[in-house]
Design a protein around this motif. Structure first.
Motif, PDB file in Angstrom:
ATOM      1  N   SER A  57       4.430  -7.742  -4.807  1.00  0.00           N
ATOM      2  CA  SER A  57       4.994  -7.240  -6.056  1.00  0.00           C
ATOM      3  C   SER A  57       3.923  -6.406  -6.769  1.00  0.00           C
ATOM      4  O   SER A  57       2.741  -6.450  -6.395  1.00  0.00           O
ATOM      5  CB  SER A  57       5.421  -8.404  -6.952  1.00  0.00           C
ATOM      6  N   LYS A  58       4.309  -5.698  -7.793  1.00  0.00           N
ATOM      7  CA  LYS A  58       3.344  -4.907  -8.561  1.00  0.00           C
ATOM      8  C   LYS A  58       2.264  -5.787  -9.174  1.00  0.00           C
ATOM      9  O   LYS A  58       1.109  -5.375  -9.273  1.00  0.00           O
ATOM     10  CB  LYS A  58       4.053  -4.097  -9.650  1.00  0.00           C
ATOM     11  N   THR A  59       2.609  -7.003  -9.558  1.00  0.00           N
ATOM     12  CA  THR A  59       1.614  -7.888 -10.165  1.00  0.00           C
ATOM     13  C   THR A  59       0.685  -8.506  -9.127  1.00  0.00           C
ATOM     14  O   THR A  59      -0.434  -8.889  -9.445  1.00  0.00           O
ATOM     15  CB  THR A  59       2.285  -9.002 -10.997  1.00  0.00           C
ATOM     16  N   ILE A  72      -5.672   7.521   4.975  1.00  0.00           N
ATOM     17  CA  ILE A  72      -4.407   8.237   5.125  1.00  0.00           C
ATOM     18  C   ILE A  72      -3.387   7.160   5.469  1.00  0.00           C
ATOM     19  O   ILE A  72      -3.445   6.561   6.540  1.00  0.00           O
ATOM     20  CB  ILE A  72      -4.469   9.312   6.224  1.00  0.00           C
ATOM     21  N   GLN A  73      -2.512   6.876   4.530  1.00  0.00           N
ATOM     22  CA  GLN A  73      -1.573   5.767   4.689  1.00  0.00           C
ATOM     23  C   GLN A  73      -0.177   6.321   4.969  1.00  0.00           C
ATOM     24  O   GLN A  73       0.288   7.234   4.281  1.00  0.00           O
ATOM     25  CB  GLN A  73      -1.582   4.890   3.438  1.00  0.00           C
ATOM     26  N   ILE A  74       0.480   5.724   5.980  1.00  0.00           N
ATOM     27  CA  ILE A  74       1.767   6.218   6.456  1.00  0.00           C
ATOM     28  C   ILE A  74       2.723   5.043   6.642  1.00  0.00           C
ATOM     29  O   ILE A  74       2.518   4.219   7.544  1.00  0.00           O
ATOM     30  CB  ILE A  74       1.593   6.961   7.800  1.00  0.00           C
ATOM     31  N   PRO A  75       3.747   4.929   5.811  1.00  0.00           N
ATOM     32  CA  PRO A  75       4.748   3.882   6.053  1.00  0.00           C
ATOM     33  C   PRO A  75       5.595   4.254   7.277  1.00  0.00           C
ATOM     34  O   PRO A  75       5.999   5.411   7.427  1.00  0.00           O
ATOM     35  CB  PRO A  75       5.580   3.873   4.768  1.00  0.00           C
ATOM     36  N   LEU A  76       5.823   3.297   8.158  1.00  0.00           N
ATOM     37  CA  LEU A  76       6.510   3.596   9.411  1.00  0.00           C
ATOM     38  C   LEU A  76       7.952   3.084   9.485  1.00  0.00           C
ATOM     39  O   LEU A  76       8.711   3.550  10.321  1.00  0.00           O
ATOM     40  CB  LEU A  76       5.713   3.022  10.590  1.00  0.00           C
ATOM     41  N   GLN A  77       8.320   2.128   8.635  1.00  0.00           N
ATOM     42  CA  GLN A  77       9.667   1.555   8.737  1.00  0.00           C
ATOM     43  C   GLN A  77      10.485   1.710   7.469  1.00  0.00           C
ATOM     44  O   GLN A  77      11.704   1.816   7.552  1.00  0.00           O
ATOM     45  CB  GLN A  77       9.574   0.068   9.081  1.00  0.00           C
ATOM     46  N   GLN A  78       9.849   1.651   6.328  1.00  0.00           N
ATOM     47  CA  GLN A  78      10.537   1.811   5.052  1.00  0.00           C
ATOM     48  C   GLN A  78       9.540   2.312   4.021  1.00  0.00           C
ATOM     49  O   GLN A  78       8.346   2.271   4.252  1.00  0.00           O
ATOM     50  CB  GLN A  78      11.197   0.513   4.593  1.00  0.00           C
ATOM     51  N   ILE A 133       3.009  -2.458  -1.945  1.00  0.00           N
ATOM     52  CA  ILE A 133       4.044  -2.862  -2.889  1.00  0.00           C
ATOM     53  C   ILE A 133       5.390  -2.552  -2.232  1.00  0.00           C
ATOM     54  O   ILE A 133       5.689  -1.396  -1.930  1.00  0.00           O
ATOM     55  CB  ILE A 133       3.891  -2.145  -4.247  1.00  0.00           C
ATOM     56  N   SER A 134       6.149  -3.610  -1.983  1.00  0.00           N
ATOM     57  CA  SER A 134       7.394  -3.445  -1.239  1.00  0.00           C
ATOM     58  C   SER A 134       8.301  -4.639  -1.478  1.00  0.00           C
ATOM     59  O   SER A 134       7.829  -5.753  -1.686  1.00  0.00           O
ATOM     60  CB  SER A 134       7.086  -3.317   0.259  1.00  0.00           C
ATOM     61  N   GLN A 135       9.584  -4.395  -1.395  1.00  0.00           N
ATOM     62  CA  GLN A 135      10.558  -5.490  -1.476  1.00  0.00           C
ATOM     63  C   GLN A 135      10.675  -6.222  -0.148  1.00  0.00           C
ATOM     64  O   GLN A 135      11.259  -7.294  -0.066  1.00  0.00           O
ATOM     65  CB  GLN A 135      11.921  -4.942  -1.883  1.00  0.00           C
ATOM     66  N   TYR A 136      10.114  -5.640   0.916  1.00  0.00           N
ATOM     67  CA  TYR A 136      10.183  -6.241   2.240  1.00  0.00           C
ATOM     68  C   TYR A 136       9.053  -7.257   2.410  1.00  0.00           C
ATOM     69  O   TYR A 136       7.927  -7.016   1.989  1.00  0.00           O
ATOM     70  CB  TYR A 136      10.092  -5.171   3.323  1.00  0.00           C
ATOM     71  N   THR A 137       9.341  -8.362   3.075  1.00  0.00           N
ATOM     72  CA  THR A 137       8.338  -9.396   3.304  1.00  0.00           C
ATOM     73  C   THR A 137       7.211  -8.872   4.180  1.00  0.00           C
ATOM     74  O   THR A 137       6.040  -9.060   3.878  1.00  0.00           O
ATOM     75  CB  THR A 137       8.984 -10.633   3.969  1.00  0.00           C
ATOM     76  N   THR A 138       7.572  -8.209   5.276  1.00  0.00           N
ATOM     77  CA  THR A 138       6.584  -7.560   6.139  1.00  0.00           C
ATOM     78  C   THR A 138       7.130  -6.199   6.530  1.00  0.00           C
ATOM     79  O   THR A 138       8.353  -5.985   6.587  1.00  0.00           O
ATOM     80  CB  THR A 138       6.287  -8.367   7.425  1.00  0.00           C
ATOM     81  N   PHE A 139       6.224  -5.277   6.782  1.00  0.00           N
ATOM     82  CA  PHE A 139       6.618  -3.934   7.195  1.00  0.00           C
ATOM     83  C   PHE A 139       5.476  -3.302   7.971  1.00  0.00           C
ATOM     84  O   PHE A 139       4.311  -3.656   7.811  1.00  0.00           O
ATOM     85  CB  PHE A 139       7.016  -3.076   5.991  1.00  0.00           C
ATOM     86  N   LYS A 140       5.832  -2.357   8.820  1.00  0.00           N
ATOM     87  CA  LYS A 140       4.859  -1.704   9.685  1.00  0.00           C
ATOM     88  C   LYS A 140       4.354  -0.431   9.029  1.00  0.00           C
ATOM     89  O   LYS A 140       5.129   0.353   8.479  1.00  0.00           O
ATOM     90  CB  LYS A 140       5.511  -1.381  11.038  1.00  0.00           C
TER      91      LYS A 140
END
Length: 149
Positions: A57-59, A72-78, A133-140
């Motif tokens: 979360s943001k907090t 260099i950060q790249i979200p791969l799934q969401q 920061i994501s609503q997903y529990t885990t992400f790639k």
């Protein structure tokens, strides 16, 4: 900080002598198909980390910065959201030379920005960022670590 689409990464290769190596790797590989782990692209100057990150979360997210490396950060799934702050606006923090990392637990986020799938963010040493920061529990996601020149 830079936010753009991966298809435009070539416009930024002049910013760092190692960015052409990142561009070539992105062009020649499907990042989303790579297994989690570390990939050595050029010694200690250019590394890639594919990770399954834990959403926060943001907090919960904490600002961090790096002195030696550019992220260099790249979200791969969401999409992934990042908290941002100018390093100059933050209180001093301990720095780990070994990890090239400072955390700013009491730092104030100034802005939030969301990077879409198919996009990337470049964080330079003066850019403190709170990742994951994501609503997903885990992400790639993919993180290129590039020596700051």
């Amino acid at each position: 900080m830079v936010l753009d689409l991966l298809e435009n990464f070539g416009k930024y290769v002049a910013l760092n002598a190692f960015f052409p190596l990142v561009e070539a790797f992105i062009r020649e590989h499907k990042l989303e198909q790579l297994e989690p782990g570390s990939y050595n692209i050029k010694g200690e100057d250019v590394l890639l980390k594919i990770e399954m990150a834990n959403g926060k979360s943001k907090t919960e997210a904490v600002l961090e910065s790096h002195q030696q490396m550019i992220d260099i950060q790249i979200p791969l799934q969401q999409p992934e959201t990042f908290g941002l702050a100018a390093l100059a606006s933050l209180p001093s923090a301990d720095y780990s030379v070994e990890k090239d990392l400072s955390f700013y637990h009491n730092g104030q986020v100034q802005h939030y920005i969301t990077c879409p799938v198919g996009g990337f963010l470049i964080f330079f040493p003066q850019d403190a960022h709170a990742p994951c920061i994501s609503q997903y529990t885990t992400f790639k996601k993919a993180i290129f670590k590039v020596r700051n020149m």
